[in-house]
Motif scaffolding. Structure first.
Motif, PDB file in Angstrom:
ATOM      1  N   MET A 291      57.900  -1.154   0.332  1.00  0.00           N
ATOM      2  CA  MET A 291      57.909  -2.423  -0.404  1.00  0.00           C
ATOM      3  C   MET A 291      59.288  -2.698  -0.996  1.00  0.00           C
ATOM      4  N   MET A 292      59.906  -1.656  -1.554  1.00  0.00           N
ATOM      5  CA  MET A 292      61.240  -1.818  -2.110  1.00  0.00           C
ATOM      6  C   MET A 292      62.245  -2.145  -1.010  1.00  0.00           C
ATOM      7  N   LEU A 293      62.086  -1.524   0.163  1.00  0.00           N
ATOM      8  CA  LEU A 293      62.968  -1.830   1.290  1.00  0.00           C
ATOM      9  C   LEU A 293      62.834  -3.279   1.718  1.00  0.00           C
ATOM     10  N   SER A 294      61.610  -3.796   1.666  1.00  0.00           N
ATOM     11  CA  SER A 294      61.411  -5.205   2.017  1.00  0.00           C
ATOM     12  C   SER A 294      62.147  -6.111   1.039  1.00  0.00           C
ATOM     13  N   MET A 295      62.159  -5.733  -0.244  1.00  0.00           N
ATOM     14  CA  MET A 295      62.908  -6.509  -1.242  1.00  0.00           C
ATOM     15  C   MET A 295      64.407  -6.435  -0.963  1.00  0.00           C
ATOM     16  N   VAL A 296      64.858  -5.242  -0.553  1.00  0.00           N
ATOM     17  CA  VAL A 296      66.279  -5.086  -0.210  1.00  0.00           C
ATOM     18  C   VAL A 296      66.637  -5.984   0.957  1.00  0.00           C
ATOM     19  N   PHE A 297      65.791  -6.017   1.975  1.00  0.00           N
ATOM     20  CA  PHE A 297      66.045  -6.857   3.148  1.00  0.00           C
ATOM     21  C   PHE A 297      66.093  -8.327   2.771  1.00  0.00           C
ATOM     22  N   VAL A 298      65.192  -8.731   1.872  1.00  0.00           N
ATOM     23  CA  VAL A 298      65.182 -10.127   1.423  1.00  0.00           C
ATOM     24  C   VAL A 298      66.488 -10.467   0.720  1.00  0.00           C
ATOM     25  N   MET A 299      66.905  -9.576  -0.181  1.00  0.00           N
ATOM     26  CA  MET A 299      68.138  -9.821  -0.929  1.00  0.00           C
ATOM     27  C   MET A 299      69.346  -9.813  -0.010  1.00  0.00           C
ATOM     28  N   ILE A 300      69.376  -8.880   0.930  1.00  0.00           N
ATOM     29  CA  ILE A 300      70.499  -8.821   1.870  1.00  0.00           C
ATOM     30  C   ILE A 300      70.521 -10.056   2.758  1.00  0.00           C
ATOM     31  N   THR A 301      69.318 -10.524   3.140  1.00  0.00           N
ATOM     32  CA  THR A 301      69.232 -11.737   3.955  1.00  0.00           C
ATOM     33  C   THR A 301      69.906 -12.911   3.262  1.00  0.00           C
ATOM     34  N   MET A 302      69.651 -13.052   1.958  1.00  0.00           N
ATOM     35  CA  MET A 302      70.289 -14.126   1.194  1.00  0.00           C
ATOM     36  C   MET A 302      71.788 -13.871   1.032  1.00  0.00           C
ATOM     37  N   ALA A 303      72.120 -12.590   0.820  1.00  0.00           N
ATOM     38  CA  ALA A 303      73.514 -12.262   0.506  1.00  0.00           C
ATOM     39  C   ALA A 303      74.431 -12.322   1.716  1.00  0.00           C
ATOM     40  N   VAL A 304      73.885 -12.165   2.919  1.00  0.00           N
ATOM     41  CA  VAL A 304      74.729 -12.179   4.122  1.00  0.00           C
ATOM     42  C   VAL A 304      75.457 -13.514   4.245  1.00  0.00           C
ATOM     43  N   GLU A 305      74.726 -14.610   4.091  1.00  0.00           N
ATOM     44  CA  GLU A 305      75.365 -15.924   4.166  1.00  0.00           C
ATOM     45  C   GLU A 305      76.354 -16.125   3.021  1.00  0.00           C
ATOM     46  N   SER A 306      75.974 -15.668   1.824  1.00  0.00           N
ATOM     47  CA  SER A 306      76.904 -15.763   0.690  1.00  0.00           C
ATOM     48  C   SER A 306      78.167 -14.952   0.959  1.00  0.00           C
ATOM     49  N   GLY A 307      77.985 -13.746   1.527  1.00  0.00           N
ATOM     50  CA  GLY A 307      79.134 -12.906   1.836  1.00  0.00           C
ATOM     51  C   GLY A 307      80.065 -13.543   2.846  1.00  0.00           C
ATOM     52  N   LYS A 308      79.497 -14.209   3.848  1.00  0.00           N
ATOM     53  CA  LYS A 308      80.322 -14.892   4.848  1.00  0.00           C
ATOM     54  C   LYS A 308      81.144 -16.006   4.195  1.00  0.00           C
ATOM     55  N   ARG A 309      80.529 -16.737   3.272  1.00  0.00           N
ATOM     56  CA  ARG A 309      81.229 -17.838   2.602  1.00  0.00           C
ATOM     57  C   ARG A 309      82.351 -17.306   1.702  1.00  0.00           C
ATOM     58  N   ILE A 310      82.108 -16.169   1.045  1.00  0.00           N
ATOM     59  CA  ILE A 310      83.143 -15.565   0.200  1.00  0.00           C
ATOM     60  C   ILE A 310      84.290 -15.053   1.072  1.00  0.00           C
ATOM     61  N   ALA A 311      83.928 -14.351   2.157  1.00  0.00           N
ATOM     62  CA  ALA A 311      84.954 -13.812   3.050  1.00  0.00           C
ATOM     63  C   ALA A 311      85.794 -14.925   3.662  1.00  0.00           C
ATOM     64  N   GLU A 312      85.174 -16.076   3.899  1.00  0.00           N
ATOM     65  CA  GLU A 312      85.912 -17.208   4.455  1.00  0.00           C
ATOM     66  C   GLU A 312      87.041 -17.629   3.529  1.00  0.00           C
ATOM     67  N   VAL A 313      86.783 -17.608   2.217  1.00  0.00           N
ATOM     68  CA  VAL A 313      87.816 -17.962   1.235  1.00  0.00           C
ATOM     69  C   VAL A 313      88.878 -16.870   1.161  1.00  0.00           C
ATOM     70  N   LEU A 314      88.446 -15.601   1.169  1.00  0.00           N
ATOM     71  CA  LEU A 314      89.386 -14.493   1.041  1.00  0.00           C
ATOM     72  C   LEU A 314      90.269 -14.337   2.276  1.00  0.00           C
ATOM     73  N   GLU A 315      89.716 -14.666   3.439  1.00  0.00           N
ATOM     74  CA  GLU A 315      90.468 -14.501   4.688  1.00  0.00           C
ATOM     75  C   GLU A 315      91.384 -15.674   4.994  1.00  0.00           C
ATOM     76  N   GLU A 316      91.170 -16.784   4.306  1.00  0.00           N
ATOM     77  CA  GLU A 316      92.016 -17.958   4.529  1.00  0.00           C
ATOM     78  C   GLU A 316      93.454 -17.653   4.091  1.00  0.00           C
ATOM     79  N   LYS A 317      94.368 -17.806   4.989  1.00  0.00           N
ATOM     80  CA  LYS A 317      95.778 -17.535   4.691  1.00  0.00           C
ATOM     81  C   LYS A 317      96.514 -18.848   4.468  1.00  0.00           C
ATOM     82  N   SER A 318      97.381 -18.841   3.484  1.00  0.00           N
ATOM     83  CA  SER A 318      98.146 -20.050   3.180  1.00  0.00           C
ATOM     84  C   SER A 318      98.984 -20.467   4.379  1.00  0.00           C
TER      85      SER A 318
END
Length: 581
Positions: A291-318
């Motif tokens: 059950m706890m693993l299922s909660m982890v998967f849910v949270m990671i599912t949400m965080a994956v898209e957030s992580g991609k959006r954050i990485a997009e800002v960090l990887e953007e080079k001037s």
């Protein structure tokens, strides 16, 4: 994406490593306790004395205390690591954005950057907290409990091998269905925040046109859109709980029924009461881990898209960077445009500036005038290298701006915009943005040059008057004069006024121009204006039209020879009408 985000762990690596180690120790204690309890039950059943019971009791108390200690320490290090990661991500994103060129900033909406630095980072923080603690604890608990269940229950433990794949398949299906929905939700979050930001910034306009109902309806549509997608995602995620309950009750029914039957038929030889109680405990542990693993998967599912959006800002080079051997000194304020053409992006089809050739001497006062959309502001943005030219070259002090150290160049080019920005803080603090080492006497002198001292002296707190965010507690003209004073304190080699006296009267405008001429005679002054009165005493006036230089000359020369300038002058001055007759 993971590699990019992991760079922000930095000084919190020790806490990040300590957490899984502490969790492992906690799980080891918890999984051993049921085994000891089963031994104790069997000892009591066989009629042991009180000394044996006390011995087992002491062992259980020590193990429980150790489990509590390891769990508490793991919680502390986990909080340190996850909050530290979030802190570093916000810091890294902010620093990254500060280094962007205007071209980079144009790729992101302001509301999107705010969402990424708040909601998205919070999602990643929560996911990281679960990854280094729960995502370690649950699999270890599952494995230890599974092994102990086989030790205690024998063939009955095979029931878990049938339940786990069913649960894994269900979780995989849930993740597959929800990932695209969360991607859409975060995009809509950006639009929702953009709507709120726009409404708050334009609140005076909204109220003056009585458009509150329209804005509320627009907000409701955006909020409802987010709610609809989130509801769809949450409905799918909600299937986790009934699926988990089904697995739990299936296992418990089997263990209780088959275990009781085995105890009765074998008279406790194949399975005794202590083993059954331990098996039940391990069953709860395993299913709780799932059950706890299922909660982890849910949270990671949400965080994956957030992580991609954050990485997009960090990887953007001037798109702008210092050359390998930058020039660190600007000799003078001379400016040269050599066959310059410019467009805001490589994909753009239309060039904003076309074939600009222009030479400005150091100390010269240049006026720029033209209709809306004639690219006056685009021209001056190339001088301080806010953008790079598409074709040709812009030189300052005889050196291509691309050869300068960016900070060196921009420290010698001061720009005052029409839409001036003041920061929350005192007037004194805002002025020292121009020169943080400026004395009080220099502040007063610059404000007198900008005709700002006359209204500052009327404030009860004078130069210590607090400016609200965005300069909301001063008028447009006062804001412009404060920004001009701030630029004068910089004592730059080039001063650019981009329609920055539009909110002051013509008399004050004339006083400011005269003061600048006397105060900084060696500084090259470029004045972009809508009214001819602001530029008619300039050494030369440039008339812009459609991204090109239409004409260059003095006020008198242009009145006599240029139709565009004469038309602007005529529309603004009665004398011009008489001249046209």
């Amino acid at each position: 994406m993971v590699r990019q985000l992991a760079k922000s762990i930095r000084e919190y690596k020790r806490a990040s490593i300590a957490t899984p180690l502490l969790v492992s120790c906690e799980v080891l204690m918890e999984c051993t306790i049921p085994f000891i309890i089963a031994r104790l039950v069997n000892e009591v059943k066989s009629g042991c004395d009180m000394g044996v019971i006390l011995g087992y009791g002491g062992i259980l108390v020590c193990m429980a205390m150790l489990s509590l200690l390891f769990g508490g320490l793991a919680g502390s290090t986990c909080a340190t690591a996850s909050c530290g990661l979030a802190r570093n991500l916000r810091k890294d994103m902010f620093y990254s954005i500060q280094g962007y060129s205007f071209e980079n900033i144009d790729k992101f909406m302001t509301s999107s950057l705010v969402t990424r630095m708040t909601t998205d980072i919070t999602n990643v923080q929560n996911a990281y907290m679960m990854i280094i603690r729960t995502a370690i604890r649950s699999p270890l608990m599952l494995i230890f409990a599974f092994v102990m269940a086989f030790v205690m229950g024998g063939r009955m433990a095979w029931i878990f091998l049938f339940v786990v794949p069913v649960l894994a398949f269900g979780l995989s299906l849930v993740i597959y269905k929800t990932m695209p929905l969360f991607w859409k939700v975060f995009k809509k979050y950006d639009r929702l925040n953009s709507s709120v930001q726009e409404n708050i910034k334009a609140m005076r306009v909204v109220k003056s046109f009585v458009r509150e109902d329209y804005e509320q309806e627009k907000f409701n549509r955006a909020a409802e859109d987010v709610c609809t997608d989130f509801t769809r995602a949450e409905r799918i995620l909600a299937l986790n709980n009934p699926l988990m309950q089904f697995c739990i009750y299936t296992v418990m029914t089997f263990v209780l029924s088959f275990g009781s039957y085995t105890i009765i038929t074998s008279r406790g030889l194949d399975l005794d009461v202590g083993q059954l109680s331990a098996l039940l405990t391990y069953s709860f542990m395993m299913l709780n881990s799932l059950m706890m693993l299922s909660m982890v998967f849910v949270m990671i599912t949400m965080a994956v898209e957030s992580g991609k959006r954050i990485a997009e800002v960090l990887e953007e080079k001037s798109s702008l960077s210092n050359p390998e051997a930058p020039v660190y000194e600007v000799k003078d304020g001379s400016i040269s445009f050599e066959h310059v053409s410019f467009k805001y992006s490589k994909e753009a089809k239309r060039r904003v500036l076309k074939n600009i050739d222009l030479d400005i001497r150091s100390g010269e006062t240049i006026g720029i005038i033209g209709g809306t959309g004639s690219s006056k502001s685009s021209l001056i943005q190339l001088i301080s290298r806010l953008y790079d030219v598409t074709e040709g070259a812009v030189k300052v002090g005889g050196v291509d701006v691309r050869d300068y150290d960016l900070d060196t160049l921009r420290n010698q080019v001061a720009v005052v915009l029409q839409k001036n920005i003041l920061f929350s803080g005192t007037i004194r603090e805002n002025l020292r943005w121009g020169n943080k080492e400026a004395t009080d006497e220099e502040l007063v002198q610059a404000c007198k040059m900008a005709c700002a001292d006359e209204f500052i002296s009327q404030f009860p707190d004078g130069y210590d008057t607090y400016i609200e965010q965005g300069g909301a507690n001063v008028s447009g003209g006062q804001k412009q004069r404060l920004c001009i004073a701030r630029a004068l304190l910089k004592k730059p080699k080039i001063l650019i006024l981009d329609d920055s006296t539009s909110a002051v009267d013509t008399r004050t405008d004339a006083r400011i121009r005269k003061a600048m001429k006397d105060y900084i005679p060696e500084t090259t002054k470029i004045i972009i204006a809508q009214r001819t009165a602001s530029v008619e005493d300039a050494d030369r006036i440039i008339v812009m039209e459609g991204g090109e230089i239409n004409a260059i000359g003095t006020h008198k020369e242009l009145l006599a020879s240029n139709e565009i300038y004469r038309e602007i002058y005529t529309s603004q001055n009665k004398e011009g009408n008489q001249l046209g007759e």
